[in-house]
Write a protein that holds these residues in place. Structure first.
Motif, mmCIF file in Angstrom:
data_model
loop_
_atom_site.group_PDB
_atom_site.id
_atom_site.type_symbol
_atom_site.label_atom_id
_atom_site.label_comp_id
_atom_site.label_asym_id
_atom_site.label_seq_id
_atom_site.Cartn_x
_atom_site.Cartn_y
_atom_site.Cartn_z
ATOM 1 N N GLU A 323 21.902 -5.092 123.986
ATOM 2 C CA GLU A 323 22.536 -6.354 124.625
ATOM 3 C C GLU A 323 23.794 -6.164 125.321
ATOM 4 N N TYR A 324 24.669 -5.281 125.019
ATOM 5 C CA TYR A 324 25.962 -4.972 125.771
ATOM 6 C C TYR A 324 26.052 -3.730 126.362
ATOM 7 N N ARG A 325 24.896 -3.204 126.926
ATOM 8 C CA ARG A 325 25.019 -2.051 127.556
ATOM 9 C C ARG A 325 25.849 -1.820 128.628
ATOM 10 N N VAL A 326 25.814 -2.783 129.550
ATOM 11 C CA VAL A 326 26.908 -2.842 130.783
ATOM 12 C C VAL A 326 28.107 -2.926 130.332
ATOM 13 N N GLN A 340 46.049 9.923 130.883
ATOM 14 C CA GLN A 340 46.558 11.060 131.434
ATOM 15 C C GLN A 340 45.556 12.343 131.534
ATOM 16 N N GLY A 341 45.041 12.834 132.361
ATOM 17 C CA GLY A 341 44.156 13.779 132.526
ATOM 18 C C GLY A 341 43.117 13.734 133.715
ATOM 19 N N THR A 342 42.408 14.897 133.668
ATOM 20 C CA THR A 342 41.188 14.795 134.804
ATOM 21 C C THR A 342 40.004 14.206 134.142
ATOM 22 N N PRO A 343 39.604 13.352 134.750
ATOM 23 C CA PRO A 343 38.259 12.709 134.273
ATOM 24 C C PRO A 343 37.052 13.367 134.556
ATOM 25 N N TYR A 344 36.068 13.510 133.743
ATOM 26 C CA TYR A 344 34.739 13.965 133.824
ATOM 27 C C TYR A 344 33.688 13.159 133.809
ATOM 28 N N ILE A 345 32.692 12.797 134.576
ATOM 29 C CA ILE A 345 31.754 11.951 134.542
ATOM 30 C C ILE A 345 30.473 12.893 134.667
ATOM 31 N N TYR A 346 29.710 12.679 133.585
ATOM 32 C CA TYR A 346 28.223 13.446 133.495
ATOM 33 C C TYR A 346 27.101 12.569 134.056
ATOM 34 N N GLN A 347 26.382 13.277 135.002
ATOM 35 C CA GLN A 347 25.315 12.517 135.793
ATOM 36 C C GLN A 347 24.597 11.475 134.820
ATOM 37 N N GLY A 348 24.460 10.153 135.557
ATOM 38 C CA GLY A 348 23.875 9.038 134.878
ATOM 39 C C GLY A 348 24.710 8.155 133.974
ATOM 40 N N GLU A 349 25.961 8.815 133.643
ATOM 41 C CA GLU A 349 26.975 8.175 133.147
ATOM 42 C C GLU A 349 27.440 6.683 133.850
ATOM 43 N N GLU A 350 27.414 7.005 135.359
ATOM 44 C CA GLU A 350 27.936 5.741 136.092
ATOM 45 C C GLU A 350 26.935 4.784 136.379
ATOM 46 N N ILE A 351 25.783 4.992 135.755
ATOM 47 C CA ILE A 351 24.611 3.964 135.631
ATOM 48 C C ILE A 351 24.536 3.441 134.512
ATOM 49 N N GLY A 352 25.006 4.080 133.303
ATOM 50 C CA GLY A 352 24.952 3.507 132.015
ATOM 51 C C GLY A 352 23.607 4.109 131.393
ATOM 52 N N MET A 353 23.397 5.308 131.490
ATOM 53 C CA MET A 353 21.874 5.990 130.880
ATOM 54 C C MET A 353 22.294 5.996 129.313
ATOM 55 N N THR A 354 21.246 5.833 128.838
ATOM 56 C CA THR A 354 21.196 5.958 127.231
ATOM 57 C C THR A 354 20.564 7.034 126.671
ATOM 58 N N ASN A 355 20.837 7.278 125.287
ATOM 59 C CA ASN A 355 20.013 8.261 124.425
ATOM 60 C C ASN A 355 18.412 7.812 124.615
ATOM 61 N N VAL A 356 17.690 8.846 124.116
ATOM 62 C CA VAL A 356 16.453 8.688 124.318
ATOM 63 C C VAL A 356 15.546 9.024 122.621
ATOM 64 N N ARG A 357 14.435 8.379 122.525
ATOM 65 C CA ARG A 357 14.031 8.595 121.445
ATOM 66 C C ARG A 357 12.413 8.991 121.298
#
Length: 531
Positions: A323-326, A340-357
């Motif tokens: 319910e609070y994914r976004v 402080q630091g260099t941020p790393y974004i992993y593909q799909g993180e920027e659209i809120g992709m989730t774990n899979v079952r």
């Protein structure tokens, strides 16, 4: 040289799962090229490309057969050269994955230069990260070779100067081709104790993590290769402490620019074993990140990450993916990106992709996951219990295909994907990226602020409300400026005194109250004050 990487944001592309251009179900280099506008619009500066080298693919490309050839699945060297050209035309940079702790056993060196590897007449008791013994008997040589990972990934012998010379030559070849840096896979494992003593209960890590000659090797590599180019380097270093990190990343040490620490990634496991689950205690996370922020300030440099190809999706791990994914995806982004630091974004993180079952183990492709399942099954652990650990921590959580659209297979491929797409692709995809309140736009804003606000890269870090188990709050201060960051890691409301300053970033439409700061579920709010 300008330390441009301190202001940069890095986006990790896992090519097998990013975008398939030819319908064979496997992502490829032309697929990446098709999506460069998407990445440029996000505002990132550097793409970290997971391995695309020729490989038998025993460990998804981290078993390299030929360092100077592209894997057929991903395309050709001409495709790679086009990728570099297209990136540089857009003002973007490319960081390659450098895997030099081990090769594939199909690499020509394993036959022609066996002295490049580690051999013993009798094995010690070290265990592989991928289960079982770290030693494999070779019929031809009638000796055992070391493999800290898969038995098809023999470890290189860094004590051999000819081997090191060959590696440096290969690195220069890629840099001369235009590559802008290296992410160095398990680089702090390259130096082993030459005596190869037994480890407690088979754990040999004390004898190969941050080993006796690691700094000699990295300083030699810097002198021979890295210092001659304007590039970025990050070392993946399991088991590295803050003290180690200061040595690895201190400017005068001339080793690497930054490292990946794993400490915060182990806080939701009950023992030293990854699959032994426990809920995250927020104070543990706060103390850990505070320790790294303050210890490396003016002494080294942090890399900031929640996700990568080896880690589960953070919105499922530390947030609320229902319910609070976004809200929680944005909150977690703000929590990290104002440090402080260099941020790393992993593909799909920027659209809120989730774990899979996935229902059965057969749907999982990861060698670590499959080996663990087989080992636990033999020990009598019930299927349901093993699967629960996989649902939470399995590496394939990060490796399901990128969800581009609500079309079949999430728009990743017109064929059959190499691993199934997360079924929620019809709801979670990039089609809403241009909407003002999308997760993508939130990331875009955070990346933009880092480029324009020196306080984010330079400011002091102070943790607030230290003992609060639900809220992570901190300030960043520099000269006459102050940022105050509040992040609610729970689905409860929490009330605080209103911080001073103007509203800078917010993941709800407007604050709930102007007298007090009332944090709603997974709310983040950032204030900026100039004195």
């Amino acid at each position: 040289m300008d330390e441009w990487w301190k202001r940069s944001a890095v986006y990790q592309v896992y090519p097998r799962s990013f975008k398939d251009s030819n319908g064979d179900g496997i992502g490829d280099i032309q697929g990446i090229i098709q999506k460069l506008d998407y990445l440029q619009e996000l505002g990132i500066d550097v793409i970290w490309l997971s391995p695309v080298y020729d490989s038998p693919n025993d460990d998804n490309g981290y078993d390299i057969r030929n360092y100077q050839r592209i894997m057929d699945d991903f395309g050709t060297m001409e495709d790679f050269e086009e990728l570099i050209e297209q990136l540089h035309n857009r003002g973007l940079k490319l960081m390659m994955d450098l895997v030099i702790n081990h090769t594939s056993d199909e690499h020509k060196w394993f036959t022609t230069s066996p002295e490049y590897y580690i051999w013993r007449d009798e094995p010690n008791n070290w265990r592989s990260f991928f289960s079982g013994s770290a030693w494999e008997f070779d019929e031809l040589r009638e000796q055992y070779f070391l493999h800290l990972f898969s038995k098809k990934q023999p470890d290189l012998n860094w004590q051999n100067p000819e081997m090191r010379k060959a590696v440096y030559e290969m690195m220069r070849w890629w840099l001369d081709k235009g590559v802008d840096g290296f992410r160095m896979d398990v680089i702090n494992l390259i130096s082993k104790d030459p005596e190869f003593p037994d480890g407690p209960d088979g754990d040999g890590s004390v004898y190969f993590m941050n080993g006796p000659k690691i700094h000699d090797y990295l300083q030699e590599m810097n002198s021979e290769v890295l210092s001659k180019y304007d590039i970025v380097t990050v070392g993946e270093m399991p088991g590295a402490t803050v003290t180690d990190a200061i040595q690895y990343t201190g400017k005068e040490r001339r080793e690497v620019n930054m490292i990946f620490t794993f400490e915060h990634m182990g806080l939701d496991q009950a023992s030293g074993e990854k699959w032994d689950l426990k809920p995250l205690q927020l104070t543990d996370l706060k103390y850990n990140l505070e320790h790294w922020q303050n210890a490396l300030h003016n002494k080294g440099w942090n890399s900031l990450y929640w996700n990568n190809h080896d880690q589960p999706r953070v919105v499922s791990r530390f947030g609320n993916d229902m319910e609070y994914r976004v809200e929680s995806a944005k909150m977690l982004a703000a929590c990290l990106h104002f440090m402080q630091g260099t941020p790393y974004i992993y593909q799909g993180e920027e659209i809120g992709m989730t774990n899979v079952r996935f229902e059965g183990i057969d749907e999982y492709q990861d060698i670590e996951t499959r080996n663990m399942y087989a080992e636990k099954s033999l020990q009598g652990v019930p299927h349901e219990k093993i699967m629960e650990s996989i649902y939470v921590k399995g590496r394939d959580n990060a490796r399901t295909p990128m969800q581009w659209s609500s079309e079949a297979n999430g728009g990743f491929t017109t064929g059959t994907p190499w691993i199934a797409v997360n079924p929620n692709y019809s709801v979670i995809n990039t089609t809403d990226k241009d909407e003002d309140n999308s997760i993508y736009q939130f990331y875009k804003k955070l990346i933009g602020l880092r480029k324009t606000m020196a306080i984010i890269t330079q400011g002091d870090f102070t943790l607030l409300h230290r003992e609060d188990e639900k809220v992570f709050a901190y300030t960043r201060e520099i000269r006459d400026e102050k940022l105050t960051v509040y992040c609610n890691f729970s689905s409860d409301n929490h009330t605080f005194e209103m911080p001073e300053g103007e509203l800078l970033v917010h993941n709800y439409e407007s604050p709930k109250n102007t007298e007090k700061l009332v944090l709603r579920p997974y709310e983040t709010i950032v204030f900026y004050k100039k004195f």
